[in-house]
Design an enzyme around this catalytic site. Structure first.
Site, PDB file in Angstrom:
ATOM      1  N   GLY A 208       0.802  -1.218   0.000  1.00  0.00           N
ATOM      2  CA  GLY A 208       0.000   0.000   0.000  1.00  0.00           C
ATOM      3  C   GLY A 208       0.833   1.265   0.000  1.00  0.00           C
ATOM      4  O   GLY A 208       1.875   1.372  -0.656  1.00  0.00           O
ATOM      5  N   SER A 209       0.398   2.255   0.783  1.00  0.00           N
ATOM      6  CA  SER A 209       0.993   3.598   0.748  1.00  0.00           C
ATOM      7  C   SER A 209       2.432   3.649   1.228  1.00  0.00           C
ATOM      8  O   SER A 209       3.109   4.674   1.027  1.00  0.00           O
ATOM      9  CB  SER A 209       0.139   4.559   1.579  1.00  0.00           C
ATOM     10  OG  SER A 209      -1.142   4.714   1.004  1.00  0.00           O
ATOM     11  N   THR A 210       2.934   2.590   1.860  1.00  0.00           N
ATOM     12  CA  THR A 210       4.339   2.600   2.261  1.00  0.00           C
ATOM     13  C   THR A 210       5.274   2.591   1.058  1.00  0.00           C
ATOM     14  O   THR A 210       6.485   2.834   1.207  1.00  0.00           O
ATOM     15  CB  THR A 210       4.664   1.383   3.152  1.00  0.00           C
ATOM     16  OG1 THR A 210       4.350   0.169   2.453  1.00  0.00           O
ATOM     17  CG2 THR A 210       3.885   1.438   4.457  1.00  0.00           C
ATOM     18  N   MET A 211       4.743   2.354  -0.160  1.00  0.00           N
ATOM     19  CA  MET A 211       5.561   2.389  -1.374  1.00  0.00           C
ATOM     20  C   MET A 211       5.610   3.773  -2.015  1.00  0.00           C
ATOM     21  O   MET A 211       6.397   4.010  -2.948  1.00  0.00           O
ATOM     22  CB  MET A 211       5.024   1.373  -2.392  1.00  0.00           C
ATOM     23  CG  MET A 211       5.084  -0.072  -1.943  1.00  0.00           C
ATOM     24  SD  MET A 211       6.760  -0.618  -1.548  1.00  0.00           S
ATOM     25  CE  MET A 211       7.505  -0.608  -3.173  1.00  0.00           C
TER      26      MET A 211
ATOM     27  N   SER B  30      -1.013  11.278   1.686  1.00  0.00           N
ATOM     28  CA  SER B  30      -1.045   9.936   1.092  1.00  0.00           C
ATOM     29  C   SER B  30      -1.981   9.889  -0.112  1.00  0.00           C
ATOM     30  O   SER B  30      -2.905   9.076  -0.198  1.00  0.00           O
ATOM     31  CB  SER B  30      -1.468   8.895   2.139  1.00  0.00           C
ATOM     32  OG  SER B  30      -1.083   7.603   1.722  1.00  0.00           O
TER      33      SER B  30
END
EC number: 3.4.16.4
Length: 585
Positions: free
Chosen positions: A301-304, A356
């Site tokens: 998810g958004s950690t990328m 994000s």
């Protein structure tokens, strides 16, 4: 007639005498040959009946943490064995007035087991000369059984594995079976190095099977090699405690966390929930054995998104001041729609990470060459095994297409459509924290820095880390803040994939980050699978775990707090204080 009648009798006498003499000469010659010419034959035959060869067990090597604390040790124990064949031979031995049943009764009392059960075992193995009675018991238990003095019952030394850290380090260390063979973790992956080489010795036994004395050692035993891991048991305990508390509080299905040394690539802590106690596996369930940090895969998810921003800055098409128009807050690809929580309008890269924005990340990725984001992820190790040698280590999935559909590029930019393990994601953030320099991840202590590769330009990595600081200061990662330290990180809240697609009521909560942000020393990823409480966002569930564990880790390792912005550290000679603060870049 009388003389002739005696002739056959004389002939028969001489014939018998001649045969007897011939047999005597043959026997005498054979005896002379065996006792003089080939006397070794008789000696060997005698030894076969009186001398026995016994294996000398070797100690398995210890597994230690980076500070020499034991994670796995071998302790000596006794094993009781029996020869049912020798016991039942008492029935045919007229020289003794002891019945096998009486011996079995006495043995059952010494062992504390039922007589009928034990007798059934002896009868079932009547023709065997070896049978285990009790394995790996204490010396006092062994003495109690041996005091019964039952024919054919002896004791031998064995080693039993003991794990001082118990469930805290079980997924890293693993365990051995009763035969001292590795079954999981380091015990399995490095079984050959850990196992020792057993020796051999001979001893003399009397007619009743009792040992009279040792004859000699034919081959000395050699203990196995000790293995020193990169794990710091202090950090391992800390991470395990906080992760377990979070799983309990949020009623999560499972969780994992990994701490890496940014400079060396060493794994300082790797913990999972649920766990198990390798010292007591009587109620062990298969699911508890999973080293989820290495095996389980999930969409990050958004950690990328920080890596999508990195790819944009590396392209030369963007700089840190570039803005993106995310209006009207969504993107359509046919029937597929990408949405933001709201319409953020025109935003820069820093605000993209703070808010994000899926739309912002998608627009950036679509403006780059179609394989730019893919190349960035690949260089960070996504889609390939980390290579620490663990059994079942997952490689993840980084899809590659000859021709990319715009929706595939878009979803890849914000962490969907690919899968990673907790360890892989930690490796990516470690590289970002190490100013874009990727070093190999290791489960072993590294005395010499390992050669790596610059995969993100140094300045780009520093700029992205600076943007991630704002996520913790102003955005969804506020719960990851640590007093006295600057933290850079990114939250992620991912819908889980079910049998019919995404489950919109099941989530994976993530937080990935580095600290201290001014010069990162540690990288950490926290993954909490399927929290069932009221809170399920990464900033609510995973970020607080990061904060508590990272604070304890930094203070334990004596890492200096960050200097205020605009100040730099100057070392003094001779060194009387840790640093002097002066103004300047």
């Amino acid at each position: 007639m009388e003389i002739n009648d005696h002739i056959p009798g004389k002939w028969r006498f001489r014939f018998v005498y001649g045969v007897a003499l011939l047999l005597f000469l043959v026997a005498g010659g054979r005896l002379f040959y065996l006792t003089v010419v080939d006397k070794a034959f008789l000696q060997n035959q005698g030894e076969m009946r009186a001398v026995r060869t016994e294996s000398i067990p070797a100690t398995r090597g210890m597994i230690l943490d980076r500070r020499g604390e034991p994670l796995a040790v071998s302790t000596p124990t006794w094993t009781i064995v029996a020869s049912p064949k020798d016991l039942w031979a008492l029935e045919e031995d007229d020289s003794v007035d002891v019945a096998p049943e009486d011996e079995i009764k006495r043995l059952a009392e010494a062992m504390g087991v039922g007589r009928s059960w034990l007798q059934e075992r002896f009868e079932k193995n009547r023709n065997r000369s070896f049978m285990y009675l009790r394995r790996q018991i204490s010396p006092s238990e062994a003495e109690t059984i041996m005091a019964a003095n039952v024919k054919g019952v002896t004791k031998t030394k064995e080693y039993k594995r003991f794990y001082p850290a118990a469930e805290v380090a079980s997924h890293v260390v693993g365990f051995t079976n009763i035969d001292d063979k590795g079954q999981e973790g380091i015990e399995l992956a490095y079984d050959k190095a850990l196992e020792g080489q057993p020796g051999q010795r001979r001893y003399l036994k009397d007619l009743t099977g009792n040992i009279i004395h040792g004859v000699g050692v034919d081959k000395a035993e050699h203990p196995g090699d000790n293995i020193e891991l990169s794990i710091d048991l202090r950090l391992q305990y800390l991470a395990y405690r906080e992760l377990k508390a979070a799983v309990t509080e949020h009623r999560a299905t499972s969780a994992s966390a990994v701490i890496l040394d940014v400079k060396t690539g060493e794994i300082l802590a790797m913990v999972n929930q649920p766990s198990y106690n390798p010292n007591d596996r009587s109620k062990l369930e298969y699911e508890e054995l999973r080293n989820r940090a290495v095996i389980d895969l999930f969409e990050p998810g958004s950690t990328m998104k920080p890596f999508t921003v990195s790819a944009a800055l590396m392209s030369g098409q963007y700089n840190t001041e570039t803005t993106i128009d995310t209006s009207p807050g969504f993107l359509r690809f046919g029937r597929f729609t990408i949405r933001d929580a709201t319409n953020y309008g025109v935003i820069d890269f820093e605000k993209l990470l703070i808010k994000s924005s899926n739309v912002g990340a998608s627009k950036i990725a679509l403006s780059l060459p179609q394989d730019a984001v893919w190349n960035m992820d690949y260089e960070l190790g996504i889609g390939t095994p980390v290579g620490i040698g663990f059994p079942g280590e997952a490689s993840g999935n980084l899809p590659s297409h000859p021709k990319w559909h715009p929706s595939e590029i878009a979803t890849l930019s914000y962490g969907y459509g690919l899968s990673v393990s907790t360890l892989q994601l930690a490796q990516a953030y470690m590289t970002l924290g190490n100013h874009g320099y990727r070093v190999p991840v290791s489960i072993f202590k590294q005395d010499v820095p390992t050669q790596g590769k610059q995969v993100i330009p140094r300045q780009v990595a520093k700029d992205v880390v600076k943007m991630m600081e704002s996520v913790v200061q102003k955005g969804s990662g506020k719960a990851a803040q640590i007093p006295g330290y600057r933290v850079a990180g990114k939250t992620g809240t991912v819908h889980k994939v079910g049998s019919k697609g995404y489950e919109y009521d099941q989530y994976i909560a993530l937080f990935a980050g580095v600290a201290p942000a001014s010069d990162p020393r540690l990288a950490m990823v926290v993954m909490v699978n399927n929290p069932k409480g009221q809170e399920y966002y990464g900033g609510e569930v995973a970020a607080p775990v990061f904060s508590r564990v990272m604070e304890g880790a930094l203070t334990t390792l004596n890492v200096y707090p960050d200097l205020p912005e605009g100040l730099r550290e100057v070392r003094l000679e001779p060194k009387k204080t840790p640093y002097q603060v002066v103004k300047g870049p």
